[in-house]
Design a protein around this motif. Sequence first.
Motif, PDB file in Angstrom:
ATOM      1  N   UNK A  18      -1.965  14.635   9.654  1.00 32.78           N
ATOM      2  CA  UNK A  18      -2.254  14.479   8.222  1.00 32.78           C
ATOM      3  C   UNK A  18      -2.353  13.029   7.771  1.00 32.78           C
ATOM      4  N   UNK A  19      -2.249  12.102   8.704  1.00 33.45           N
ATOM      5  CA  UNK A  19      -2.242  10.687   8.330  1.00 33.45           C
ATOM      6  C   UNK A  19      -3.632  10.236   7.895  1.00 33.45           C
ATOM      7  N   UNK A  20      -3.652   9.373   6.900  1.00 28.75           N
ATOM      8  CA  UNK A  20      -4.891   8.725   6.443  1.00 28.75           C
ATOM      9  C   UNK A  20      -4.477   7.445   5.722  1.00 28.75           C
ATOM     10  N   UNK A  21      -5.429   6.701   5.197  1.00 23.06           N
ATOM     11  CA  UNK A  21      -5.054   5.401   4.614  1.00 23.06           C
ATOM     12  C   UNK A  21      -4.184   5.558   3.371  1.00 23.06           C
ATOM     13  N   UNK A  22      -4.376   6.668   2.638  1.00 26.15           N
ATOM     14  CA  UNK A  22      -3.590   6.901   1.429  1.00 26.15           C
ATOM     15  C   UNK A  22      -2.115   7.166   1.785  1.00 26.15           C
ATOM     16  N   UNK A  23      -1.912   7.998   2.813  1.00 17.15           N
ATOM     17  CA  UNK A  23      -0.545   8.260   3.276  1.00 17.15           C
ATOM     18  C   UNK A  23       0.052   6.996   3.885  1.00 17.15           C
ATOM     19  N   UNK A  24      -0.787   6.242   4.573  1.00 19.09           N
ATOM     20  CA  UNK A  24      -0.353   4.981   5.181  1.00 19.09           C
ATOM     21  C   UNK A  24       0.195   4.048   4.102  1.00 19.09           C
ATOM     22  N   UNK A  25      -0.528   3.951   2.982  1.00 20.29           N
ATOM     23  CA  UNK A  25      -0.096   3.072   1.890  1.00 20.29           C
ATOM     24  C   UNK A  25       1.259   3.530   1.335  1.00 20.29           C
ATOM     25  N   UNK A  26       1.382   4.823   1.034  1.00 19.69           N
ATOM     26  CA  UNK A  26       2.622   5.336   0.440  1.00 19.69           C
ATOM     27  C   UNK A  26       3.810   5.130   1.385  1.00 19.69           C
ATOM     28  N   UNK A  27       3.604   5.379   2.683  1.00 19.13           N
ATOM     29  CA  UNK A  27       4.680   5.197   3.655  1.00 19.13           C
ATOM     30  C   UNK A  27       5.007   3.711   3.829  1.00 19.13           C
ATOM     31  N   UNK A  28       3.991   2.864   3.744  1.00 19.11           N
ATOM     32  CA  UNK A  28       4.219   1.422   3.888  1.00 19.11           C
ATOM     33  C   UNK A  28       5.039   0.863   2.728  1.00 19.11           C
ATOM     34  N   UNK A  29       4.795   1.398   1.533  1.00 18.14           N
ATOM     35  CA  UNK A  29       5.573   0.976   0.363  1.00 18.14           C
ATOM     36  C   UNK A  29       7.037   1.397   0.548  1.00 18.14           C
ATOM     37  N   UNK A  30       7.237   2.637   0.971  1.00 18.65           N
ATOM     38  CA  UNK A  30       8.611   3.129   1.168  1.00 18.65           C
ATOM     39  C   UNK A  30       9.313   2.361   2.296  1.00 18.65           C
ATOM     40  N   UNK A  31       8.592   2.083   3.368  1.00 18.60           N
ATOM     41  CA  UNK A  31       9.180   1.308   4.480  1.00 18.60           C
ATOM     42  C   UNK A  31       9.578  -0.090   3.996  1.00 18.60           C
ATOM     43  N   UNK A  32       8.723  -0.710   3.229  1.00 15.18           N
ATOM     44  CA  UNK A  32       8.992  -2.063   2.727  1.00 15.18           C
ATOM     45  C   UNK A  32      10.254  -2.078   1.865  1.00 15.18           C
ATOM     46  N   UNK A  33      10.357  -1.090   0.985  1.00 17.08           N
ATOM     47  CA  UNK A  33      11.499  -1.056   0.070  1.00 17.08           C
ATOM     48  C   UNK A  33      12.792  -0.698   0.810  1.00 17.08           C
ATOM     49  N   UNK A  34      12.662   0.134   1.848  1.00 15.23           N
ATOM     50  CA  UNK A  34      13.871   0.562   2.558  1.00 15.23           C
ATOM     51  C   UNK A  34      14.325  -0.352   3.672  1.00 15.23           C
TER      52      UNK A  34
END
Length: 269
Positions: free
Chosen positions: A183-199
Motif C-alpha cells: 500500500x506504500x506510495x508517496x502520500x503514505x511516505x510523506x505521512x510516515x516521514x513526518x511521524x518518524x521525524x517527530x518521533x
Amino acid sequence: MEQADYPYARTKLAQLKADYQVDVLADWGDDGGNWSPGSWTKAELDRLENAICLMAGVMGGNEGFVRNLGGVTVRKADIGHHAGEALSHRVSFSTKRTFSAWTVVHEFGHAWDANHGWRLSRLLEKYTGGFTSPPLSLLKRLLRLSDSGVFNSEKKPGRYGRRAGCNQAGYFYGDRPSGSNWNFNRVEDFAESVAMYIGWERGNDLSDHAHKRITRYQLQNLVEDPLFHVIDNWTDYASCFYPENGDYTKTKRWQFVDDLLNGKLKIPG
Ligand SMILES: [Zn+2]
C-alpha cells in the motif's frame, strides 16, 4: 465519554479550537434526558491533544500548526478497516477501535499535505530521488523481479512487496524509508516521514514506535517483529530500509522534513 467527564471534554474541545483551529465533532451528549456516551473516550481526547502538541512543537508553535494545516475537523466514522483517514481540513478515526498517537500524527500529516494540494509528498518523492511508474512496476512484477505476486502482495515472508516499485501504486521510493509494503506510495511516505521525524529519538509518545520501525531490520530472517508482529526476512531488507549506523537522521527523509519545517524548500504553487 462518561457523563462525569462532560465538563472536561467541553473544555478540551474549546482549547483545541482556540489553540490549533481543530474542531472535534462530539458524538456524545445529552439525548433527551439520557446520556449518550458516543465513541470517544477522555483518554483519546488527551492523546489527540498531546499528538497535535508534538506537531505544533516542530512547526514553530500553534501559529505554525494553524498556518500549515489551515484548520481541521476531526470526527469518528465507520471507515472500514482503516484506523484513520484524512483529506484537506478533515481527519477521521475509526469508530471500531481506538487510535494511537502515531496514527494522529500520520493522519494530520496527510491533512498538511492535502492542504497544499498533495504537493508536499511530490516534493518528498523528488527530494529523495524516487518516482512513480505503474508500467515499470508492472514490468518488474511480470518479470518476477519483485518481492510480491504479480497483482498483489502475498502474506508470507519476503513477499509483502517491500522493495522499490513493488507496490500497487508503482512507487519507486528513493533513499531509505522506514518501511514499505503493497500500500506504500508517496502520500503514505510523506505521512510516515513526518511521524518518524517527530518521533525519532525525542522521548515522546511516538518515539518507541519510531525506534522499533528501524530496529526490526536488525532482526534475523523469519523472526516476528515486536511492533507489527509480522514474520519477515528482516536481515534481507536491511539494505532497503536500515539507515547508516541505524541513525534515521542520516536519511534523506529526515533531512527533507527538517528542511520543509525550516522553510528551506520552495513549495510549488
Ligand atoms: Zn496514510
